[in-house]
Design an enzyme around this catalytic site. Structure first.
Site, PDB file in Angstrom:
ATOM      1  N   ARG A 150       1.549   2.502  -1.907  1.00  0.00           N
ATOM      2  CA  ARG A 150       1.858   1.163  -2.393  1.00  0.00           C
ATOM      3  C   ARG A 150       3.269   0.834  -1.941  1.00  0.00           C
ATOM      4  NH1 ARG A 150      -0.464   3.822  -6.982  1.00  0.00           N
ATOM      5  NH2 ARG A 150      -2.454   2.888  -7.648  1.00  0.00           N
ATOM      6  N   LYS A 181       1.360   4.330 -10.438  1.00  0.00           N
ATOM      7  CA  LYS A 181       1.157   3.603 -11.691  1.00  0.00           C
ATOM      8  C   LYS A 181       1.034   4.575 -12.850  1.00  0.00           C
ATOM      9  CE  LYS A 181      -1.034  -0.544  -9.773  1.00  0.00           C
ATOM     10  NZ  LYS A 181      -2.224  -1.408  -9.795  1.00  0.00           N
ATOM     11  N   HIS A 250      -0.126  -4.182   1.129  1.00  0.00           N
ATOM     12  CA  HIS A 250      -1.348  -3.700   0.482  1.00  0.00           C
ATOM     13  C   HIS A 250      -2.534  -3.738   1.447  1.00  0.00           C
ATOM     14  CE1 HIS A 250      -1.910  -2.140  -3.501  1.00  0.00           C
ATOM     15  NE2 HIS A 250      -3.125  -2.634  -3.578  1.00  0.00           N
ATOM     16  N   ARG A 253      -2.642  -0.449   2.964  1.00  0.00           N
ATOM     17  CA  ARG A 253      -3.204   0.526   2.013  1.00  0.00           C
ATOM     18  C   ARG A 253      -4.732   0.420   1.997  1.00  0.00           C
ATOM     19  NH1 ARG A 253      -2.338   3.517  -2.836  1.00  0.00           N
ATOM     20  NH2 ARG A 253      -3.615   2.836  -4.613  1.00  0.00           N
ATOM     21  N   HIS A 276      -5.972   6.473  -7.741  1.00  0.00           N
ATOM     22  CA  HIS A 276      -6.755   5.679  -8.691  1.00  0.00           C
ATOM     23  C   HIS A 276      -7.176   6.544  -9.869  1.00  0.00           C
ATOM     24  CE1 HIS A 276      -8.090   2.578  -5.421  1.00  0.00           C
ATOM     25  NE2 HIS A 276      -6.894   2.327  -5.908  1.00  0.00           N
ATOM     26  N   TYR A 285     -14.339   0.255  -1.863  1.00  0.00           N
ATOM     27  CA  TYR A 285     -14.244   0.571  -0.443  1.00  0.00           C
ATOM     28  C   TYR A 285     -15.590   0.978   0.142  1.00  0.00           C
ATOM     29  CZ  TYR A 285      -9.288   0.184  -1.173  1.00  0.00           C
ATOM     30  OH  TYR A 285      -8.053  -0.313  -1.492  1.00  0.00           O
TER      31      TYR A 285
END
Length: 307
Positions: A150, A181, A250, A253, A276, A285
């Site tokens: 990110r 995150k 992004h 990414r 994630h 994806y």
């Protein structure tokens, strides 16, 4: 306001004269309430006799007719506001639109670059008056695309590991430690192309960075690069590489994830590399991958051509 006017006209007058809504809003509400009146007429039902199942029926018809979920939500909002107002006027006892929800809009698929465009961007020699900053930009692209970081993770990287560091790159180990995150740490591989680009940047970084600056990537002022500066540089680099689309961090990414999944088919590994928490976040994806496979099929299979 005359009570002899039809209720919809009275409501629109109320919106214009008392609520003083914007002209655009008034136009949208007028259109939505016109649809409501027309739909009730088709069902041979008075507006004050409409019930929730009638509203759902009208909503389904509008959806079938091509109205988008966003437009349907706006339409329902206008209908709900009208019946709420009419109830206060004593026209209806119950609001038939309460509890009725528009269908959820489909989440747009993340945009990924085709492999050839991503490689062209990574291979692009940045046009910069300062060779050191050109080396920095090249390293940034290689790391974003090669490791799927990110942009916030990228700019938080420091040159060396430490208790205060939010991330760092270990060139000897070929990995980057990043805090994503939820302040969760993860380790991602740094490929040979990114390592070479980083080594080239680190060789000239001392001439750009301010004394004592810990950041791996710095601006021409010598301080830590910001996310907005990375976005600006990436747009410029994409133009220089002749890419037909505007590129943001992004997108690289997404390209990293999509291209990796196309080659490996290992969804769980992609999830880990992206950081994630839930596999459902990564599963988007698989749709990108299917789109790629569908294009290959359409282009190559003799039975794929539609009449």
């Amino acid at each position: 306001m005359s009570t002899q006017q039809p209720p919809i006209e009275r409501y629109l007058t109320h919106l214009q004269a008392e609520r003083r809504v914007a002209a655009r809003t008034l136009t949208l509400y007028t259109d939505a309430l016109t649809r409501l009146a027309a739909g009730a007429a088709e069902l041979h039902i008075e507006l004050n006799a409409l019930q929730s199942h009638h509203v759902r029926m009208l909503l389904a018809r509008a959806h079938t007719g091509g109205l988008s979920p966003r437009s349907l939500a706006l339409q329902l909002s206008a209908w709900r506001g009208f019946y709420r107002w009419w109830g206060l006027q004593g026209g209806v006892k119950l609001n038939p639109v309460e509890g009725v929800r528009a269908p959820k809009a489909a989440k747009p698929l993340p945009k990924a670059l085709p492999v050839d465009q991503a490689v062209a961007l990574a291979n692009q020699s940045p046009e910069h008056t300062d060779p050191a900053l050109a080396a920095r930009d090249h390293a940034i692209v290689e790391l974003l695309y090669g490791s799927g970081l990110r942009v916030g993770e990228l700019v938080a990287l420091d040159c060396q590991a430490g208790d205060a560091a939010a991330g760092w790159v270990d060139l000897a180990d070929g990995s980057a430690q990043v805090r994503g995150k939820g302040s969760k740490w993860r380790s991602v591989p740094v490929g040979s192309a990114a390592r070479d680009a980083l080594q080239a940047w680190l060789a000239v970084r001392p001439g750009v960075a301010s004394a004592g600056e810990a950041a791996l990537f710095v601006s021409q002022r010598g301080t830590r690069l910001s996310t907005s500066q990375v976005r600006t540089r990436l747009k410029t680099l994409a133009l220089q590489a002749g890419l037909p689309t505007s590129v943001h961090p992004h997108m690289l990414r997404h390209s990293f994830a999509s291209h990796l999944l196309q080659s490996s088919g290992d969804l769980r590994a992609v999830q880990e590399l992206l950081g994630h928490a839930n596999i459902s976040t990564t599963q988007v994806y698989t749709k990108l991958d299917f789109q790629h496979l569908a294009k290959v099929y359409d282009a190559a299979h003799p039975r794929a051509k539609r009449r």
